[in-house]
Design an enzyme around this catalytic site. Structure first.
Site, PDB file in Angstrom:
ATOM      1  NE  ARG A  62      29.136   9.992 -17.102  1.00  0.00           N
ATOM      2  CZ  ARG A  62      29.031   8.772 -16.602  1.00  0.00           C
ATOM      3  NH1 ARG A  62      29.713   7.772 -17.133  1.00  0.00           N
ATOM      4  NH2 ARG A  62      28.243   8.522 -15.567  1.00  0.00           N
ATOM      5  CD  GLU A  83      26.599  12.567 -20.447  1.00  0.00           C
ATOM      6  OE1 GLU A  83      26.879  11.665 -19.647  1.00  0.00           O
ATOM      7  OE2 GLU A  83      25.431  12.962 -20.651  1.00  0.00           O
ATOM      8  CG  ASP A  89      26.014  10.918 -13.976  1.00  0.00           C
ATOM      9  OD1 ASP A  89      25.366  11.958 -13.729  1.00  0.00           O
ATOM     10  OD2 ASP A  89      26.005  10.356 -15.084  1.00  0.00           O
ATOM     11  CG  HIS A 121      23.313   3.009 -17.013  1.00  0.00           C
ATOM     12  ND1 HIS A 121      22.528   2.550 -18.044  1.00  0.00           N
ATOM     13  CD2 HIS A 121      23.768   4.227 -17.413  1.00  0.00           C
ATOM     14  CE1 HIS A 121      22.524   3.454 -19.019  1.00  0.00           C
ATOM     15  NE2 HIS A 121      23.267   4.475 -18.660  1.00  0.00           N
ATOM     16  CG  ASP A 130      23.109  14.392 -16.432  1.00  0.00           C
ATOM     17  OD1 ASP A 130      23.775  13.785 -15.575  1.00  0.00           O
ATOM     18  OD2 ASP A 130      22.835  13.922 -17.556  1.00  0.00           O
ATOM     19  CG  HIS A 140      18.607  10.652 -20.926  1.00  0.00           C
ATOM     20  ND1 HIS A 140      18.752   9.304 -20.748  1.00  0.00           N
ATOM     21  CD2 HIS A 140      19.753  11.205 -20.439  1.00  0.00           C
ATOM     22  CE1 HIS A 140      19.920   9.050 -20.174  1.00  0.00           C
ATOM     23  NE2 HIS A 140      20.540  10.196 -19.967  1.00  0.00           N
ATOM     24  CE1 TYR A 159      32.850   5.975 -17.845  1.00  0.00           C
ATOM     25  CE2 TYR A 159      32.885   6.002 -20.250  1.00  0.00           C
ATOM     26  CZ  TYR A 159      32.467   6.550 -19.049  1.00  0.00           C
ATOM     27  OH  TYR A 159      31.674   7.676 -19.067  1.00  0.00           O
ATOM     28  CG  HIS A 172      21.696  13.460 -22.465  1.00  0.00           C
ATOM     29  ND1 HIS A 172      21.013  14.210 -21.551  1.00  0.00           N
ATOM     30  CD2 HIS A 172      22.692  12.867 -21.763  1.00  0.00           C
ATOM     31  CE1 HIS A 172      21.550  14.052 -20.351  1.00  0.00           C
ATOM     32  NE2 HIS A 172      22.590  13.243 -20.445  1.00  0.00           N
ATOM     33  CG  ASP A 209      -0.256  -0.118   2.511  1.00  0.00           C
ATOM     34  OD1 ASP A 209       0.966  -0.385   2.498  1.00  0.00           O
ATOM     35  OD2 ASP A 209      -0.907   0.064   3.552  1.00  0.00           O
ATOM     36  CD  GLU A 238      26.388  14.334 -17.437  1.00  0.00           C
ATOM     37  OE1 GLU A 238      26.514  13.550 -16.473  1.00  0.00           O
ATOM     38  OE2 GLU A 238      25.449  14.264 -18.258  1.00  0.00           O
ATOM     39  CG  HIS A 245      28.929   7.364 -22.928  1.00  0.00           C
ATOM     40  ND1 HIS A 245      29.149   8.715 -22.994  1.00  0.00           N
ATOM     41  CD2 HIS A 245      29.722   6.910 -21.907  1.00  0.00           C
ATOM     42  CE1 HIS A 245      29.999   9.075 -22.052  1.00  0.00           C
ATOM     43  NE2 HIS A 245      30.384   8.003 -21.386  1.00  0.00           N
TER      44      HIS A 245
HETATM   45  N1  GLY Z   1      22.972  10.768 -15.664  1.00  0.00           N
HETATM   46  C1  GLY Z   1      22.570  10.241 -16.895  1.00  0.00           C
HETATM   47  C2  GLY Z   1      23.410  10.697 -17.991  1.00  0.00           C
HETATM   48  O1  GLY Z   1      24.461  11.253 -17.771  1.00  0.00           O
HETATM   49  O2  GLY Z   1      23.049  10.596 -19.122  1.00  0.00           O
HETATM   50 MN    MN Z   2      24.054  12.988 -18.949  1.00  0.00          MN
HETATM   51 MN    MN Z   3      24.959  12.187 -15.950  1.00  0.00          MN
END
Ligand code: GLY
Ligand code: MN
Ligand code: MN
Length: 436
Positions: free
Chosen positions: A404, A383, A259, A242, A270, A360, A387, A353, A38, A406, A349
């Site tokens: 990374r 970003e 991140d 992730h 982000d 996103h 890796y 974005h 619940d 970003e 990657h």
């Molecule tokens: N935190 C998600 C990305 O960097 O796309």
């Molecule tokens: Mn991002």
């Molecule tokens: Mn990010």
């Protein structure tokens, strides 16, 4: 910052001006998501719904009928209910829908089946987010079939169904000044959280303890939710793109990749920073870090109206490939390595974005098969990363390092503004901050 009723009205007017002359648009709220038994997840309004209403309650439906004399903007929502409000808090109610949220008219959400077929009748086009809400899709088809059954009485069901998303998402892609202020707030809160965490991190701390530093700063500053689950990965965990388990110990000599971004009044920040757990980068970490930083700075530097979406990515790929050649991680000609995508083993990657109400965010990346040109008011992340997991085909000295960097970048009239520029990112700045 206070909700600006006028801003939402402008958005609805802009949307209605783009709709057909005899059309109707529907937009339902996001459903409530059950967490366990619940207990529900904390409610987060659908971003499209929020964008044109500013209304945060569940169980509501927007109806827009451009040019309709009695009411162009109708909000169906929950009625006030003393008992329910005693338990769960205030409801806006029908009067509030008009007074506080600018609806021309409002009705109980429980009355949609009686009222909506009449509103749909004799409209040519129906705009709605097709396929996003199965329950609503079925309802709409039921109303349509009800009208089809009425044709002998002279009624005329709509004949054209148009995806509302595309129209709305193109609007959302270009941020107006009020939205930029909110995004700057989300960015500022997130910057302060990263600074707090860089000062707080210690060897042997658990990743979730470092995560707590972020959450503390976000919530203290009025951002009760993160914009996405925070990634706090030390050493090898930084190589899992992730990673959100955040449950291992941070080790001296490792880097930690974080991140994490706050959501402020539904707008996302982000940010990623990668920093040494003990406050000092090793020589090898510095070599890799500098490549990512150079790639990121050069990609950001290129951002201005008129460049193509993938230009910053290509710039980052060029610098990363060159850096990997210099460190003898890649061998061969830069041109051929880029053509073959050799960098993808370590940078798998894209460089960014769109960013906005969704982390996103919405909006097309290509227009007629061409990467889209950047325009003033767009906000994007930059970003790049590198890796090297224990599976990577590299010398051992590079393994278990994930980096990374970003930032969030607004496209301005003649260039760009980095919303997250206050957050240190050079090796010297980070070491100084961590050791002062
Ligand atoms: N935190 C998600 C990305 O960097 O796309
Ligand atoms: Mn991002
Ligand atoms: Mn990010």
């Amino acid at each position: 910052m206070k909700l600006k009723k006028q801003e939402f009205k402008k958005r609805r007017q802009e949307l209605m001006a783009m709709m057909g002359s005899n059309s109707i648009a529907f937009l339902p709220t996001a459903p409530v998501a059950n967490r366990n038994r619940d207990v529900d997840h904390i409610y987060r309004q659908d971003s499209d719904f929020y964008y044109i209403t500013g209304f945060s309650e569940p169980e509501a439906l927007v109806v827009l009928i451009p040019g309709r004399e009695q009411a162009e903007y109708i909000l169906f929502c929950r009625e006030k209910d003393d008992n329910k409000e005693l338990w769960h808090g205030r409801r806006t109610g029908l009067e509030g829908a008009c007074e506080e949220f600018g609806a021309d008219d409002s009705f109980p959400i429980t009355d949609i089946d009686e009222i909506i077929p009449g509103l749909m009748e004799n409209r040519d086009q129906v705009y709605y987010p097709m396929g996003c809400n199965a329950e609503f899709d079925i309802k709409l088809l039921e109303w349509l079939n009800q009208l089809r059954g009425n044709v002998r009485k002279g009624g005329r069901p709509p004949t054209e169904f148009i995806s509302l998303d595309h129209v709305l998402h193109e609007m959302r892609l270009i941020k107006k000044s009020w939205e930029i202020k909110l995004m700057q707030m989300a960015a500022d809160i997130s910057v302060e959280a990263h600074i707090r965490a860089m000062k707080a991190v210690r060897p042997k701390m658990k990743e979730f303890q470092l995560e707590a530093e972020y959450l503390h700063e976000f919530i203290t500053q009025g951002a009760r939710s993160t914009a996405y689950p925070s990634i706090v990965g030390g050493g090898k965990n930084a190589c899992v793109l992730h990673y959100i388990d955040n449950n291992e110990s941070l080790k001296s000599g490792d880097l930690v990749l974080v991140d994490a971004g706050a959501e402020y009044q539904n707008y996302a920040a982000d940010i990623t920073r990668t920093f040494p757990v003990n406050g000092r980068f090793t020589t090898n970490q510095k070599l890799l870090y500098q490549i990512v930083l150079d790639a990121q700075n050069a990609a950001i530097e290129a951002i201005k109206p008129g460049i193509h979406w993938d230009d910053p990515h290509n710039i980052a790929v060029d610098i990363i490939t060159e850096g990997l050649i210099n460190l003898k991680i890649l061998k061969g000609s830069k041109k051929k390595l880029i053509k073959d995508g050799a960098y993808k083993a370590f940078f798998m990657h894209k460089t960014g974005h769109w960013l906005g109400l969704d982390v996103h965010d919405v909006g097309d990346y290509k227009v007629e098969d061409e990467w889209r040109q950047l325009e003033m008011g767009m906000v994007l992340t930059v970003e790049p990363g590198l890796y090297f997991s224990h599976h990577s085909k590299v010398a051992n000295k590079w393994k278990n390092i994930g980096i990374r960097i970003e930032d969030d970048v607004l496209v301005t009239a003649d260039g760009h503004h980095v919303l997250t520029q206050a957050l240190p990112k050079t090796i010297e700045e980070i070491e100084y901050l961590m050791n002062s």
